[in-house]
Design a protein around this motif. Structure first.
Motif, mmCIF file in Angstrom:
data_model
loop_
_atom_site.group_PDB
_atom_site.id
_atom_site.type_symbol
_atom_site.label_atom_id
_atom_site.label_comp_id
_atom_site.label_asym_id
_atom_site.label_seq_id
_atom_site.Cartn_x
_atom_site.Cartn_y
_atom_site.Cartn_z
ATOM 1 N N SER A 159 -0.253 3.473 9.889
ATOM 2 C CA SER A 159 -0.108 4.809 10.477
ATOM 3 C C SER A 159 -0.008 5.889 9.415
ATOM 4 C CB SER A 159 1.138 4.852 11.377
ATOM 5 O OG SER A 159 2.301 4.506 10.634
ATOM 6 N N GLY A 160 -0.188 5.532 8.140
ATOM 7 C CA GLY A 160 -0.073 6.519 7.075
ATOM 8 C C GLY A 160 -1.225 7.494 7.066
ATOM 9 N N ALA A 161 -0.985 8.661 6.459
ATOM 10 C CA ALA A 161 -2.033 9.673 6.360
ATOM 11 C C ALA A 161 -3.084 9.258 5.341
ATOM 12 C CB ALA A 161 -1.412 11.017 5.976
ATOM 13 N N ALA A 162 -2.660 8.613 4.259
ATOM 14 C CA ALA A 162 -3.585 8.158 3.232
ATOM 15 C C ALA A 162 -4.330 6.919 3.711
ATOM 16 C CB ALA A 162 -2.826 7.844 1.944
ATOM 17 N N PRO A 163 -5.456 6.591 3.068
ATOM 18 C CA PRO A 163 -6.179 5.365 3.451
ATOM 19 C C PRO A 163 -5.285 4.136 3.323
ATOM 20 C CG PRO A 163 -7.534 6.743 2.031
ATOM 21 C CD PRO A 163 -6.163 7.357 2.033
ATOM 22 N N ARG A 165 -8.409 -11.596 15.154
ATOM 23 C CA ARG A 165 -7.364 -11.024 16.004
ATOM 24 C C ARG A 165 -6.199 -10.510 15.176
ATOM 25 N NH1 ARG A 165 -3.983 -14.190 20.719
ATOM 26 N NH2 ARG A 165 -2.872 -12.379 21.520
ATOM 27 N N LEU A 166 -5.750 -11.304 14.207
ATOM 28 C CA LEU A 166 -4.651 -10.862 13.361
ATOM 29 C C LEU A 166 -5.066 -9.664 12.512
ATOM 30 C CD1 LEU A 166 -3.028 -14.216 12.163
ATOM 31 C CD2 LEU A 166 -2.515 -12.845 14.181
ATOM 32 N N LEU A 167 -6.302 -9.634 12.070
ATOM 33 C CA LEU A 167 -6.783 -8.489 11.290
ATOM 34 C C LEU A 167 -6.801 -7.222 12.132
ATOM 35 C CD1 LEU A 167 -9.693 -10.066 9.215
ATOM 36 C CD2 LEU A 167 -7.483 -9.284 8.347
ATOM 37 N N ARG A 168 -7.108 -7.325 13.412
ATOM 38 C CA ARG A 168 -7.070 -6.151 14.289
ATOM 39 C C ARG A 168 -5.647 -5.622 14.397
ATOM 40 N NH1 ARG A 168 -10.875 -9.079 17.388
ATOM 41 N NH2 ARG A 168 -9.235 -9.837 18.791
ATOM 42 N N VAL A 169 -4.678 -6.541 14.541
ATOM 43 C CA VAL A 169 -3.277 -6.118 14.592
ATOM 44 C C VAL A 169 -2.889 -5.454 13.282
ATOM 45 C CG1 VAL A 169 -0.891 -6.920 14.813
ATOM 46 C CG2 VAL A 169 -2.669 -7.913 16.265
ATOM 47 N N ALA A 170 -3.331 -6.030 12.168
ATOM 48 C CA ALA A 170 -3.025 -5.464 10.851
ATOM 49 C C ALA A 170 -3.603 -4.065 10.713
ATOM 50 C CB ALA A 170 -3.583 -6.386 9.755
ATOM 51 N N GLN A 187 0.837 -1.203 0.000
ATOM 52 C CA GLN A 187 0.000 0.000 0.000
ATOM 53 C C GLN A 187 0.871 1.251 0.000
ATOM 54 O OE1 GLN A 187 -3.370 -0.433 0.016
ATOM 55 N NE2 GLN A 187 -4.052 1.695 0.142
ATOM 56 N N GLU A 188 1.950 1.225 0.768
ATOM 57 C CA GLU A 188 2.868 2.359 0.821
ATOM 58 C C GLU A 188 3.516 2.632 -0.531
ATOM 59 O OE1 GLU A 188 5.603 1.278 3.855
ATOM 60 O OE2 GLU A 188 4.217 1.712 5.516
ATOM 61 N N ARG A 189 3.602 1.603 -1.372
ATOM 62 C CA ARG A 189 4.222 1.750 -2.693
ATOM 63 C C ARG A 189 3.206 2.071 -3.784
ATOM 64 N NH1 ARG A 189 9.130 -2.673 -2.698
ATOM 65 N NH2 ARG A 189 9.668 -2.476 -0.493
ATOM 66 N N GLY A 190 2.000 2.400 -3.372
ATOM 67 C CA GLY A 190 1.024 2.881 -4.336
ATOM 68 C C GLY A 190 0.033 1.861 -4.839
#
Length: 252
Positions: A78-82, A68-73, A54-57
Motif C-alpha cells: 500500500s506504499g506510495a513508492a513502487p 495465488r500467494l503472489l496475488r495476495v503479496a 522494501q519499506e526499509r529501502g
C-alpha cells in the motif's frame, strides 16, 4: 498447504506481525544490508518479509511457485513508492534475475522436498543468482529440540468486532526415522471442524547443514541458535534443547 492457511489465518494473509519484524531485523543484521541493495526473497509466500524489507529501502524481488500467494503479496503493498517485484518461479530453478546482494529463505521455506538432492538444487539455484559477495539467510528446524518436545499450539482468531470467529490448533511431532517435522492443523469454525493438509519438513543437524550448503556452492556456513521460538536479537550459540530453530548464514 500454505494456500489453505491463507484462507483462515490473517497473519498469513500478509499482516506484518512481531515475529516477521524481528526476522527482518535479524536478517539485515546478519547480512549487513544497506538501502538500495538488491534482495531476493526466494520463497516469498504472501510477501510479508519482502514488503518489510522494501519499506526499509531495499530493492526486493519476491519469487514464489503459487500465483495465488503472489496475488495476495501484490495486493498487500500500500506504499506510495513502487513495491517489491513479484515473479512466479520454483526455488529449484529460479528465473535468471539479479544479481542479488543477499537472499532469504524464511518460514522455514527450505525442507519441504522429499529428497535432499532437491534441497541442494534449490540452494544452488539461489547461489547462482547471488553476487560473488552474496549471502543467504535461512531459518531451519532444530531436530534435537523438536524430537525432545512435541508441541501443540492454540490460537483464537477474532473478527473486526472483537468476537472470536475461529480456533486454530496446530501440532508438531518429529519423526526421528525420517528426520522430518510433521505438522497438523485443525480449524474449528461455526461448529465445524476442518483439517488442513498436513505438512512435512526436513530438519538437519548442524553437520548435515554444513555439508548440504557447501555442496550447493556456499563457501562459508555459520549456524546460530534461537531462544525457544524467539528470534535472536544478536547471533547466539546453538543450544541443543533450547534452540527450536537454527539460523544459517551462508556466504558465497
Amino acid at each position: 498447504r500454505f494456500e489453505s492457511m491463507v484462507e483462515i489465518d490473517p497473519i498469513l494473509v500478509g499482516d506484518p506481525d512481531g515475529p516477521a519484524e524481528a526476522e527482518v531485523d535479524f536478517f539485515m543484521q546478519l547480512c549487513r544490508c544497506r538501502p538500495g541493495e538488491q534482495i531476493l526473497d526466494a520463497a516469498c509466500g504472501v510477501g510479508v518479509h519482502a514488503r518489510l524489507l522494501q519499506e526499509r529501502g531495499m530493492a526486493v524481488t519476491g519469487i514464489d511457485l503459487s500465483p495465488r500467494l503472489l496475488r495476495v503479496a501484490r495486493d498487500g503493498w500500500s506504499g506510495a513508492a513502487p513495491g517489491p517485484a513479484w515473479m512466479p518461479g520454483d526455488m529449484r530453478w529460479l528465473p535468471r534475475s539479479g544479481p542479488f546482494d543477499a537472499a532469504l529463505l524464511l518460514g522455514p521455506s527450505l525442507g519441504f522436498f522429499e529428497d535432499d538432492d532437491e534441497h541442494r538444487r534449490a540452494l544452488s539455484s539461489v547461489a547462482d543468482v547471488l553476487r560473488p559477495t552474496g549471502k543467504l539467510v535461512c531459518n531451519l528446524y532444530n531436530p534435537c529440540a523438536w524430537a525432545a518436545r512435541p508441541v501443540t499450539s492454540h490460537r483464537a482468531v477474532e473478527g473486526d468486532d472483537g468476537q472470536e470467529v475461529m480456533d486454530i490448533v496446530r501440532s508438531w511431532r518429529f519423526d526421528i526415522m525420517k528426520g522430518r517435522l510433521e505438522e497438523k492443523t485443525v480449524v474449528f469454525r461455526d461448529g465445524v471442524k476442518r483439517e488442513l493438509p498436513p505438512s512435512s519438513v526436513r530438519a538437519w543437524t548442524p553437520p548435515e547443514i554444513q555439508a548440504l550448503f557447501r555442496a550447493a556452492g556456499f563457501r562459508k556456513v555459520s549456524i546460530y541458535g534461537s531462544d525457544g521460538f524467539a528470534v535472536p536479537e544478536e547471533p547466539m550459540p546453538v543450544q541443543a534443547q533450547e534452540s527450536l530453530f537454527f539460523w544459517v548464514l551462508a556466504e558465497i
